[in-house]
Scaffold this active site. Structure first.
Site, mmCIF file in Angstrom:
data_model
loop_
_atom_site.group_PDB
_atom_site.id
_atom_site.type_symbol
_atom_site.label_atom_id
_atom_site.label_comp_id
_atom_site.label_asym_id
_atom_site.label_seq_id
_atom_site.Cartn_x
_atom_site.Cartn_y
_atom_site.Cartn_z
ATOM 1 N N HIS A 58 -5.377 -0.763 5.262
ATOM 2 C CA HIS A 58 -4.877 0.464 5.194
ATOM 3 C C HIS A 58 -5.967 1.279 5.874
ATOM 4 C CE1 HIS A 58 -3.034 3.957 2.561
ATOM 5 N NE2 HIS A 58 -3.724 4.537 3.537
ATOM 6 N N CYS A 72 -2.382 7.768 7.749
ATOM 7 C CA CYS A 72 -2.956 6.384 7.677
ATOM 8 C C CYS A 72 -2.001 5.203 8.267
ATOM 9 C CB CYS A 72 -3.407 5.953 6.461
ATOM 10 S SG CYS A 72 -4.484 7.197 5.672
ATOM 11 N N THR A 102 0.976 -1.300 0.032
ATOM 12 C CA THR A 102 -0.177 -0.229 -0.022
ATOM 13 C C THR A 102 0.879 1.405 0.003
ATOM 14 O OG1 THR A 102 -1.868 1.036 0.962
ATOM 15 C CG2 THR A 102 -0.241 0.157 2.434
#
Ligand SMILES: [Fe+2]
Ligand SMILES: [Fe+2]
Lengths: 162, 295
Positions: free
Chosen positions: A46, A29, A23
């Protein structure tokens, strides 16, 4: 052999030789990575925000988006891959959760994401064995089934194994 | 203060090499920047520019929008898409390669700048709706779309400087990425963006928004609220991973946005998710599938 790239709030799992899961640009995040040494499968999610209560309806459609709903859904997926009754053997790693350059720390979604994930893991009697979180750098994480190494990269910086 | 590594005049000169906007697009920007515009004004500007009309109709009839029947008039298209998406189409289709340029001086890939600017534009529009009418959502969207346009020009001059800029910011020899740009090149992406916007004959409000997006406290009073809106939208975009490369999260954050935006941190979190959902559908309509796959 496949490369799975997760967008924001997405989760997935890989288990075949040559498979890769990753990711990009985590920012504040946090990616939760779960490695199962028994089944050799690797799950990832994620996570963008700490609490699903800001948008309960959305959390049903996109459980990976919020820390408190992402942890159960990721564990469920790992169980589906054969980790049933074996959760203690799962290896959990975290990365991301960067903050902005702000002396007063008024704006700490990154930190709150990481804390909310840890809390949700504790509720399952689990914890992360490694983490590369915080600071002010945006990270990308890649894990390959072949070596199980969790590689964290950031533009202009040396890659890091956690 | 580091020694200047680049001839500042050379950077300013190179602004002139960026192709002009199409007449329709620049007219659209001046209508919006003037504030107090009506949908009919936007329709008229688009209809007078055949290339722009063709682009708007192409997007509205694309699979991403998913209408059941064909739309043949600009008026209908504007009614469906809303004025801010029309602005996006106009800019994306008439600024040539500017938004799609690779940014080697930021280690940004092709498409990163356009994606970042679109995310900021949508966030700025939503934040503007929480300013008690102090900031017009259409202007906020447009300024957001344009705020980092200077990177398309200055990036080429920074390629060799990247490691040193990262070190200097990392060691706190410079307070942030903007300060480092300025001390090594004598200018920064805000100033160059402002110069480009001036060359594109944009209205003053938009130019000010570009100039002050990293230092909103220094904006003239009439546009300060808008500068804070762009500043906050930009920060949220980087936090959500919509960045342009090495400079992500490398800018000083000014928390005084609370003087202008009526949202507490939980309100902002809800807003981030709404922006993300709108971004997905808009990006698909504007850039098509090809760009989305690069994500
Ligand atoms: Fe910027
Ligand atoms: Fe930006």
């Amino acid at each position: 052999m496949s490369v799975v790239t997760l967008g924001i709030g997405e989760y997935g799992v890989v288990k075949n030789p040559g498979d890769v899961i990753k990711t990009h640009a985590l920012g504040s995040c946090v990616a939760i990575i779960i490695l199962d040494p028994t089944t050799r499968s690797i799950g990832m999610v994620h996570v963008a925000l700490p609490e699903s209560k800001v948008h309960p309806a959305r959390a049903e459609k996109l459980p990976g988006y919020f820390a408190d709903t992402a942890v159960p859904v990721l564990l469920q997926m790992m169980k589906g891959m054969g980790a049933a009754g074996n959760l203690k053997k799962l290896v959990v790693k975290l990365t991301g959760g960067a903050n902005v350059m702000d002396k007063n720390n008024t704006f700490n979604i990154g930190k709150r994401n990481a804390l909310a994930i840890k809390k949700a893991l504790w509720q399952q009697r689990m914890g992360a064995v490694a983490e590369e979180v915080g600071g002010t750098i945006s990270r990308t994480v890649t894990v390959a089934v072949d070596d199980g190494k969790v590689v964290v990269t950031s533009p202009g910086r040396e890659p890091l194994n956690i | 203060m580091a020694e200047l590594r680049v001839d500042t005049r050379e950077i300013l000169e190179s602004v002139k090499n960026v192709p002009a906007l199409s007449p329709g697009a620049s007219q659209l920007l001046s209508v919006i920047g003037g504030g107090d515009y009506k949908v009919a004004d936007i329709v008229r500007v688009i209809e007078n520019d055949s290339a722009l009309t063709a682009n708007v109709l192409k997007v509205i009839n694309s699979a991403a929008i998913g209408l059941r029947r064909e739309v043949n008039t600009v008026h209908e298209a504007v009614a469906y898409l809303g004025d801010t998406k029309i602005i996006g189409i106009a800019l994306a289709s008439s600024s040539g390669d500017t938004f799609n340029k690779e940014l080697p001086g930021y280690h940004g890939s092709r498409g990163d700048l356009g994606r970042h600017c679109l995310w900021v534009a949508i966030a700025a529009r939503e934040l503007a709706r929480n300013t008690d009418g102090k900031v017009d959502p259409g202007i906020a969207f447009t300024a957001g779309l344009l705020h980092d346009i200077g990177k398309a020009v200055i990036s080429d001059f920074m390629v060799e400087l990247v490691p040193e800029i990262l070190d200097r910011v990392g060691n706190v020899e410079e307070s942030d990425h903007l300060e480092a740009e300025r001390s090594m090149m004598g200018t920064d992406h805000c100033e160059i963006g402002g110069a480009l916007a001036g060359r594109w004959q944009m209205p003053m409000t938009l130019i000010e928004g570009i100039l002050h997006h990293h230092r909103p406290a220094g904006a003239p009073e009439e546009v300060r609220a808008m500068a804070y809106v762009i500043h906050l939208a930009d920060t949220l975009a980087m936090m959500q991973g919509f960045d342009t490369g090495v400079d992500s999260l490398q800018y000083t954050f000014d928390p005084a946005y609370t003087d202008h935006v009526n949202l507490k941190s939980q309100g902002l979190e809800g807003l981030v998710l709404d922006v993300q959902i709108d971004y997905r559908s808009t990006a698909e309509a504007l850039f098509g599938d090809e760009q989305e796959n690069e994500e």
